[in-house]
Design a protein around this motif. Structure first.
Motif, PDB file in Angstrom:
ATOM      1  N   GLU A 192      21.094 -15.301 -22.564  1.00 27.77           N
ATOM      2  CA  GLU A 192      19.979 -14.233 -22.307  1.00 27.77           C
ATOM      3  C   GLU A 192      19.417 -13.741 -23.851  1.00 27.77           C
ATOM      4  O   GLU A 192      18.289 -13.949 -23.977  1.00 27.77           O
ATOM      5  CB  GLU A 192      20.852 -13.005 -22.080  1.00 27.77           C
ATOM      6  N   ILE A 193      20.117 -13.942 -24.850  1.00 32.17           N
ATOM      7  CA  ILE A 193      19.525 -13.843 -26.429  1.00 32.17           C
ATOM      8  C   ILE A 193      18.635 -14.926 -26.626  1.00 32.17           C
ATOM      9  O   ILE A 193      17.453 -14.724 -27.030  1.00 32.17           O
ATOM     10  CB  ILE A 193      20.513 -13.858 -27.154  1.00 32.17           C
TER      11      ILE A 193
ATOM     12  N   LEU B  61      13.100 -16.923 -27.204  1.00 32.59           N
ATOM     13  CA  LEU B  61      12.054 -17.872 -26.680  1.00 32.59           C
ATOM     14  C   LEU B  61      10.700 -17.307 -26.393  1.00 32.59           C
ATOM     15  O   LEU B  61       9.841 -18.100 -25.878  1.00 32.59           O
ATOM     16  CB  LEU B  61      12.552 -19.034 -25.802  1.00 32.59           C
ATOM     17  N   GLY B  62      10.838 -15.949 -25.861  1.00 36.69           N
ATOM     18  CA  GLY B  62       9.477 -15.366 -25.582  1.00 36.69           C
ATOM     19  C   GLY B  62       8.502 -15.440 -26.576  1.00 36.69           C
ATOM     20  O   GLY B  62       7.297 -15.268 -26.144  1.00 36.69           O
TER      21      GLY B  62
ATOM     22  N   ARG C  22       4.732 -24.182 -22.269  1.00 30.36           N
ATOM     23  CA  ARG C  22       4.301 -23.769 -23.659  1.00 30.36           C
ATOM     24  C   ARG C  22       5.456 -24.182 -24.568  1.00 30.36           C
ATOM     25  O   ARG C  22       6.428 -24.738 -24.338  1.00 30.36           O
ATOM     26  CB  ARG C  22       3.982 -22.206 -23.727  1.00 30.36           C
ATOM     27  N   GLN C  23       5.079 -24.150 -25.981  1.00 25.05           N
ATOM     28  CA  GLN C  23       6.011 -24.593 -27.011  1.00 25.05           C
ATOM     29  C   GLN C  23       6.345 -23.282 -27.787  1.00 25.05           C
ATOM     30  O   GLN C  23       5.591 -22.448 -28.115  1.00 25.05           O
ATOM     31  CB  GLN C  23       5.519 -25.835 -27.721  1.00 25.05           C
ATOM     32  N   VAL C  24       7.307 -23.175 -28.401  1.00 22.60           N
ATOM     33  CA  VAL C  24       7.848 -22.348 -29.270  1.00 22.60           C
ATOM     34  C   VAL C  24       8.452 -23.121 -30.735  1.00 22.60           C
ATOM     35  O   VAL C  24       9.338 -23.931 -30.727  1.00 22.60           O
ATOM     36  CB  VAL C  24       9.185 -21.458 -28.868  1.00 22.60           C
ATOM     37  N   ARG C  25       7.727 -22.451 -31.885  1.00 22.96           N
ATOM     38  CA  ARG C  25       8.292 -23.005 -33.095  1.00 22.96           C
ATOM     39  C   ARG C  25       9.431 -22.093 -33.767  1.00 22.96           C
ATOM     40  O   ARG C  25       9.024 -21.153 -33.706  1.00 22.96           O
ATOM     41  CB  ARG C  25       7.082 -23.386 -33.890  1.00 22.96           C
TER      42      ARG C  25
END
Length: 471
Positions: free
Chosen positions: A180-181, A186-187, A224-227
């Motif tokens: 969950e964390i 990642l939002g 989408r991507q997360v950095r």
């Protein structure tokens, strides 16, 4: 509709403390601290607002302006302070994220409160953010906010920054609700950490527990991507220099030396009273150096400032008792009448008094067992004399940048004693050379520069295709 903002900061606390004047009238005073200074610089000239808790349980005050900063208080009940803040944030997450120096407590009711409060913060941000606004969420208390906010407002550009370490996968594994964390974080479009190792720990956890593709420092979510990358925080160098160079602070620094009997060397420790800070290890090393007669209590004095912290949490009450016993023992064994070997101060001081202590001290002892950054190290480097010396734990984030400090492993008391003596005995030219190098580095990376670097990384993060906001 009420006014909306292009830039929103969300942090557990608002950047102000409630104060009561002499005549009983209540007002607000700007909190000290690097984050407040950084955001002040960033928000100046922007249409910005800060979302956070005002510090008192119960109903939140109405939104208000403080020195040009729009503040939007979020309410917390007594129970939520106990469960979300003292419980899940500081008795579950804090120990896990600091290498389990003490055993964390896991309670489902605390997790429920954490989730509820994070939802309230997300909603508060969603309510005041303009179309396409940037929202910058801070720290471990608000790790679920990014995803909750994205569900409410997919049009927003969302960043999160972790001021504390992010634990190794083996430790993070202990957390109930670990997925969950990770999903909560990642939002965000961009996740900032103090050290490259912290970002790496997060990316490894994502790969292991969410089975997502990670390439370099980018997580691929499909749509989408997360950095995730290191953007180490710093201090307000110019503001602090201005304070320490003032005549009154320089005079106070001389007065501190005189009050201690003008010793050859003043050693200084400044910490929140927290078990992560290595205060007990430092005092043990100092006591042994006096016992070994390598330090002389008439020539070498230690000032230990321990700012009160989380005083209702049992681990902190126990720590205070242990430290006060150790201080008493050292002074009982090594002090003479009217001249204590160790001055212990369990209270808060304003920036001027702290700057005077930094200016007075010949050697700064920063020996945390684990620390995200430790800004005290950078504050000392900015304030001290040209031949000051910094003894610094290799487990502080600051050690990555301040490699010219006398680096130590605080768990190794013999090694810690050796580094303290190196700093005490080092010839002045060597100390000057090391300090000059560290001072240049801190000057180039001020807190204002940190905020610019972070926001540039957030702006450059891959943008998800915009969809309609959830109703």
């Amino acid at each position: 509709m009420s006014h909306t903002y292009d830039f929103v900061v969300a942090a557990n606390r608002l950047p102000v403390d409630r104060v009561t004047g002499e005549e009983g009238n209540e007002g607000w005073r700007r909190s000290p601290g690097g984050l407040v200074t950084a955001m002040d610089a960033v928000m100046r000239g922007r249409d910005g607002a800060w979302v956070g808790w005002a510090g008192d349980p119960g109903e939140a005050p109405a939104p208000f302006d403080d020195a040009g900063m729009q503040l939007h208080p979020v309410p917390l009940s007594e129970q939520e302070i106990a469960d979300y803040y003292e419980g899940h944030s500081n008795d579950t997450l804090w120990p896990v994220y600091h290498d389990v120096i003490i055993t964390p407590t896991f309670k489902r009711s605390w997790r429920g409160a954490y989730r509820a409060v994070n939802k309230r913060f997300a909603q508060a941000c969603a309510d005041i953010a303009a179309e396409g606004a940037t929202v910058w969420v801070h720290d471990y208390q608000l790790q679920l906010v990014p995803q909750m906010l994205r569900e409410l407002r997919p049009d927003l550009r969302i960043g999160w920054f972790n001021h504390i370490p992010f634990p190794a996968v083996e430790l993070f594994a202990q957390l109930p609700g670990r997925e969950e964390i990770l999903e909560g974080l990642l939002g965000a479009d961009f996740l900032g950490f103090q050290r490259t190792e912290d970002a790496g720990n997060f990316l490894r956890a994502v790969r292991q527990y969410l089975d997502l593709d990670v390439t370099g420092d980018v997580v691929d979510l499909g749509e989408r991507q997360v950095r995730a990358a290191a953007v180490p925080i710093s201090i307000d160098v110019e503001g602090l220099r201005e304070i320490v160079e003032s005549d009154s602070v320089q005079a106070r620094a001389r007065e501190i030396r005189e009050q201690l009997g003008n010793p050859e060397k003043i050693l200084l420790g400044v910490d929140r009273l927290d078990y992560t800070k290595g205060i007990r290890h430092r005092l043990k090393a100092f006591g042994e150096l006096l016992a070994d007669e390598r330090l002389d209590p008439s020539k070498h004095k230690l000032i230990q400032v321990a700012t009160p912290s989380r005083e209702r949490v049992k681990a902190y009450m126990d720590l205070r008792d242990q430290i006060e016993l150790t201080v008493g023992r050292i002074n009982g064994d090594f002090s003479s009448i009217g001249a204590t070997a160790l001055t212990y101060l369990h209270r808060s001081f304003d920036r001027e008094e702290m700057a005077a202590m930094f200016a007075a001290a010949d050697i700064m002892l920063v020996t945390p067992l684990r620390d995200g950054m430790n800004l005290v190290a950078k504050e000392y480097v900015t304030c001290c004399a040209d031949d000051g010396a910094l003894v610094l734990s290799e487990f502080a984030g600051a050690a990555t940048e301040l490699s010219d400090a006398y680096l130590c492993n605080p768990h190794d008391i013999a090694g810690l004693k050796q580094q303290i003596m190196k700093a005490v005995d080092a010839p002045a030219p060597q100390r000057r050379q090391r300090m000059d190098s560290m001072r240049s580095l801190v000057s180039e990376n001020s807190v204002q520069q940190w905020a610019k670097n972070y926001l540039a990384s957030l702006a450059a993060a891959p943008k998800a295709p915009s969809t309609q906001a959830a109703s």
